[in-house]
Design a protein around this motif. Structure first.
Motif, PDB file in Angstrom:
ATOM      1  N   ALA A 171       4.015   6.868  -5.936  1.00 16.32           N
ATOM      2  CA  ALA A 171       3.366   5.997  -4.960  1.00 16.32           C
ATOM      3  C   ALA A 171       2.046   5.448  -5.502  1.00 16.32           C
ATOM      4  CB  ALA A 171       3.131   6.753  -3.663  1.00 16.32           C
ATOM      5  N   GLU A 172       1.283   6.290  -6.165  1.00 14.35           N
ATOM      6  CA  GLU A 172      -0.004   5.851  -6.714  1.00 14.35           C
ATOM      7  C   GLU A 172       0.190   4.681  -7.659  1.00 14.35           C
ATOM      8  OE1 GLU A 172      -2.475  10.076  -6.608  1.00 14.35           O
ATOM      9  OE2 GLU A 172      -1.266   9.567  -8.369  1.00 14.35           O
ATOM     10  N   MET A 173       1.220   4.741  -8.484  1.00 16.72           N
ATOM     11  CA  MET A 173       1.508   3.649  -9.412  1.00 16.72           C
ATOM     12  C   MET A 173       1.950   2.396  -8.661  1.00 16.72           C
ATOM     13  SD  MET A 173       4.238   1.876 -10.877  1.00 16.72           S
ATOM     14  CE  MET A 173       5.606   3.011 -10.704  1.00 16.72           C
ATOM     15  N   ALA A 174       2.839   2.555  -7.698  1.00 16.12           N
ATOM     16  CA  ALA A 174       3.395   1.401  -6.991  1.00 16.12           C
ATOM     17  C   ALA A 174       2.348   0.668  -6.165  1.00 16.12           C
ATOM     18  CB  ALA A 174       4.539   1.856  -6.102  1.00 16.12           C
ATOM     19  N   LEU A 175       1.359   1.378  -5.654  1.00 17.14           N
ATOM     20  CA  LEU A 175       0.330   0.745  -4.827  1.00 17.14           C
ATOM     21  C   LEU A 175      -0.542  -0.227  -5.605  1.00 17.14           C
ATOM     22  CD1 LEU A 175      -0.744   3.746  -2.560  1.00 17.14           C
ATOM     23  CD2 LEU A 175       0.400   1.642  -1.822  1.00 17.14           C
ATOM     24  N   ASP A 176      -0.474  -0.175  -6.926  1.00 17.28           N
ATOM     25  CA  ASP A 176      -1.215  -1.147  -7.734  1.00 17.28           C
ATOM     26  C   ASP A 176      -0.744  -2.574  -7.475  1.00 17.28           C
ATOM     27  OD1 ASP A 176      -2.781   0.784  -8.924  1.00 17.28           O
ATOM     28  OD2 ASP A 176      -1.557   0.940 -10.731  1.00 17.28           O
ATOM     29  N   GLY A 177       0.467  -2.717  -6.922  1.00 10.40           N
ATOM     30  CA  GLY A 177       1.023  -4.046  -6.724  1.00 10.40           C
ATOM     31  C   GLY A 177       0.590  -4.737  -5.450  1.00 10.40           C
ATOM     32  N   VAL A 178      -0.153  -4.060  -4.587  1.00 12.85           N
ATOM     33  CA  VAL A 178      -0.614  -4.683  -3.344  1.00 12.85           C
ATOM     34  C   VAL A 178      -2.133  -4.633  -3.269  1.00 12.85           C
ATOM     35  CG1 VAL A 178       1.506  -4.211  -2.062  1.00 12.85           C
ATOM     36  CG2 VAL A 178      -0.317  -2.508  -2.069  1.00 12.85           C
ATOM     37  N   ASP A 179      -2.662  -5.463  -2.386  1.00 13.12           N
ATOM     38  CA  ASP A 179      -4.115  -5.586  -2.256  1.00 13.12           C
ATOM     39  C   ASP A 179      -4.630  -4.525  -1.273  1.00 13.12           C
ATOM     40  OD1 ASP A 179      -4.084  -7.822  -3.945  1.00 13.12           O
ATOM     41  OD2 ASP A 179      -3.628  -9.156  -2.257  1.00 13.12           O
ATOM     42  N   LEU A 180      -5.279  -3.517  -1.792  1.00 12.95           N
ATOM     43  CA  LEU A 180      -5.828  -2.453  -0.970  1.00 12.95           C
ATOM     44  C   LEU A 180      -7.312  -2.292  -1.220  1.00 12.95           C
ATOM     45  CD1 LEU A 180      -3.158   0.404  -1.085  1.00 12.95           C
ATOM     46  CD2 LEU A 180      -3.543  -1.288   0.699  1.00 12.95           C
ATOM     47  N   GLY A 181      -7.984  -1.713  -0.257  1.00 11.30           N
ATOM     48  CA  GLY A 181      -9.410  -1.452  -0.392  1.00 11.30           C
ATOM     49  C   GLY A 181     -10.019  -1.310   0.987  1.00 11.30           C
ATOM     50  N   PRO A 182     -11.317  -1.125   1.046  1.00  5.55           N
ATOM     51  CA  PRO A 182     -12.000  -0.958   2.334  1.00  5.55           C
ATOM     52  C   PRO A 182     -11.714  -2.122   3.281  1.00  5.55           C
ATOM     53  CG  PRO A 182     -13.460  -0.390   0.519  1.00  5.55           C
ATOM     54  CD  PRO A 182     -12.233  -0.993  -0.108  1.00  5.55           C
ATOM     55  N   GLY A 183     -11.390  -1.780   4.520  1.00  7.44           N
ATOM     56  CA  GLY A 183     -11.145  -2.788   5.535  1.00  7.44           C
ATOM     57  C   GLY A 183      -9.715  -3.269   5.633  1.00  7.44           C
ATOM     58  N   VAL A 184      -8.877  -2.931   4.660  1.00  7.33           N
ATOM     59  CA  VAL A 184      -7.474  -3.350   4.692  1.00  7.33           C
ATOM     60  C   VAL A 184      -6.702  -2.433   5.635  1.00  7.33           C
ATOM     61  CG1 VAL A 184      -5.343  -3.526   3.348  1.00  7.33           C
ATOM     62  CG2 VAL A 184      -7.506  -4.340   2.386  1.00  7.33           C
ATOM     63  N   ARG A 185      -5.994  -3.018   6.586  1.00  9.66           N
ATOM     64  CA  ARG A 185      -5.176  -2.251   7.523  1.00  9.66           C
ATOM     65  C   ARG A 185      -3.786  -2.081   6.917  1.00  9.66           C
ATOM     66  NH1 ARG A 185      -5.045  -2.581  13.585  1.00  9.66           N
ATOM     67  NH2 ARG A 185      -4.816  -0.367  13.124  1.00  9.66           N
ATOM     68  N   PHE A 186      -3.364  -0.837   6.753  1.00  7.89           N
ATOM     69  CA  PHE A 186      -2.144  -0.488   6.016  1.00  7.89           C
ATOM     70  C   PHE A 186      -1.233   0.326   6.915  1.00  7.89           C
ATOM     71  CE2 PHE A 186       0.348   2.325   3.303  1.00  7.89           C
ATOM     72  CZ  PHE A 186       0.697   1.550   2.203  1.00  7.89           C
ATOM     73  N   LEU A 187       0.030  -0.088   7.029  1.00 10.03           N
ATOM     74  CA  LEU A 187       1.024   0.630   7.815  1.00 10.03           C
ATOM     75  C   LEU A 187       2.047   1.261   6.885  1.00 10.03           C
ATOM     76  CD1 LEU A 187       2.486   1.336  10.506  1.00 10.03           C
ATOM     77  CD2 LEU A 187       3.701  -0.854  10.249  1.00 10.03           C
ATOM     78  N   ASP A 188       2.319   2.548   7.101  1.00  6.66           N
ATOM     79  CA  ASP A 188       3.357   3.261   6.362  1.00  6.66           C
ATOM     80  C   ASP A 188       4.454   3.640   7.353  1.00  6.66           C
ATOM     81  OD1 ASP A 188       4.889   4.764   4.647  1.00  6.66           O
ATOM     82  OD2 ASP A 188       3.379   6.315   4.291  1.00  6.66           O
ATOM     83  N   VAL A 189       5.658   3.117   7.145  1.00 12.34           N
ATOM     84  CA  VAL A 189       6.783   3.344   8.050  1.00 12.34           C
ATOM     85  C   VAL A 189       7.727   4.375   7.451  1.00 12.34           C
ATOM     86  CG1 VAL A 189       8.752   2.288   9.227  1.00 12.34           C
ATOM     87  CG2 VAL A 189       6.611   1.015   8.975  1.00 12.34           C
TER      88      VAL A 189
END
Length: 276
Positions: free
Chosen positions: A32-50
């Motif tokens: 997962a740590e590797m795959a998350l490099d492909g999306v824009d994440l950081g402070p303030g980003v709202r992220f949903l995990d289903v």
């Protein structure tokens, strides 16, 4: 999902939750740590995990600064996920019991919606994807991590090979149709599912997941706690048969590991990213 089917699904995943958290989640976090490099994440980003399980995707997303809401149909999984967050003092992670076929969020709520070996296990995967797209903001991203072909999942090949050698009449997993975890093993099937759900600018990558196994018992514990399907596969085995399966696995893993150290088994994974 009917109320009866929902209760059955919750019970099945509740049954494996403790073992899943102990054995499967630690292996899955690294991918997962590797795959998350492909999306824009950081402070303030709202992220949903289903269909979040016990947090293999949610935990690293929160570590990266995102404001995470993790959902799963299993109350036991959600409790374990929340415990992981508390243990790391991750205050920006909220865990909720929820059916991924009918998410309890308003439209356009999240910047990124994601699922790792979660929505890709749904009998109605398209409905789950459409719900993820619905709750994602315009211009936001949807990330799906899913197994590639079962023939390229070495942990499964080792396990089923040992079962076939030790258990008379065991033919392996039925492959026509393939088990739900492999329903989008073909990258083009995953692409089509994402497009049908309303996503654009779709990118499908294939990556190799290297999984380290310390022993035959470790591999056994990972597999039989990973999915209710695996629970059913081994339910009728005798203690003698289980011992024989593990002895065969031990020989296979020793051969792979060489002189020392863990055995590394590879699994092909599909990573799909689309934009709403």
């Amino acid at each position: 999902m009917t109320a009866k089917k929902l209760r059955e699904t919750q019970a099945a995943w509740d049954e494996v939750a403790a073992g899943f958290d102990e054995y499967a989640t630690p292996l899955t976090i690294s991918f997962a740590e590797m795959a998350l490099d492909g999306v824009d994440l950081g402070p303030g980003v709202r992220f949903l995990d289903v269909a979040a399980g016990s947090g293999a995707l949610s935990i690293p997303a929160t570590r990266l600064g995102a404001e995470v809401v993790a959902t799963d149909v299993s109350p036991a999984m959600v409790e374990l996920l929340a415990a992981r967050a508390r243990n790391e003092d991750l205050t920006d992670l909220e865990a909720r019991v929820m059916d991924g076929h009918a998410l309890e969020f308003e439209d356009d709520t999240f910047d990124v919606s994601a699922s790792q070996n979660g929505v890709s296990l749904f009998p109605d995967m398209q409905r789950g994807l459409r719900e993820m797209v619905r709750v994602t903001k315009a211009g936001g991203q949807v990330l799906i991590l899913a197994f590639g072909p079962p023939t390229e999942a070495e942990f499964l090949a080792f396990f089923t090979g040992a079962m076939q050698a030790a258990v008379p009449g065991f033919d392996g997993l039925p492959m026509d149709p393939p088990p739900l975890p492999f329903q989008v093993a073909d990258p083009e099937k995953l692409r089509a599912q994402l497009a049908d759900a309303g996503l654009n600018d779709i990118q499908i990558d294939t990556e190799t997941w290297e999984m380290e196994f310390q022993s035959a018992t470790h591999l056994w514990d990972v597999v039989v706690n990973s999915n209710p399907i695996a629970v059913a596969l081994v339910a009728d085995l005798s203690r003698e048969q289980i011992t024989e399966v593990q002895d065969i696995l031990d020989a296979k893993l020793r051969e792979r590991a060489g002189e020392s150290g863990p055995a590394v088994l590879t699994t092909r994974m599909n990573i799909g990213i689309g934009t709403k």
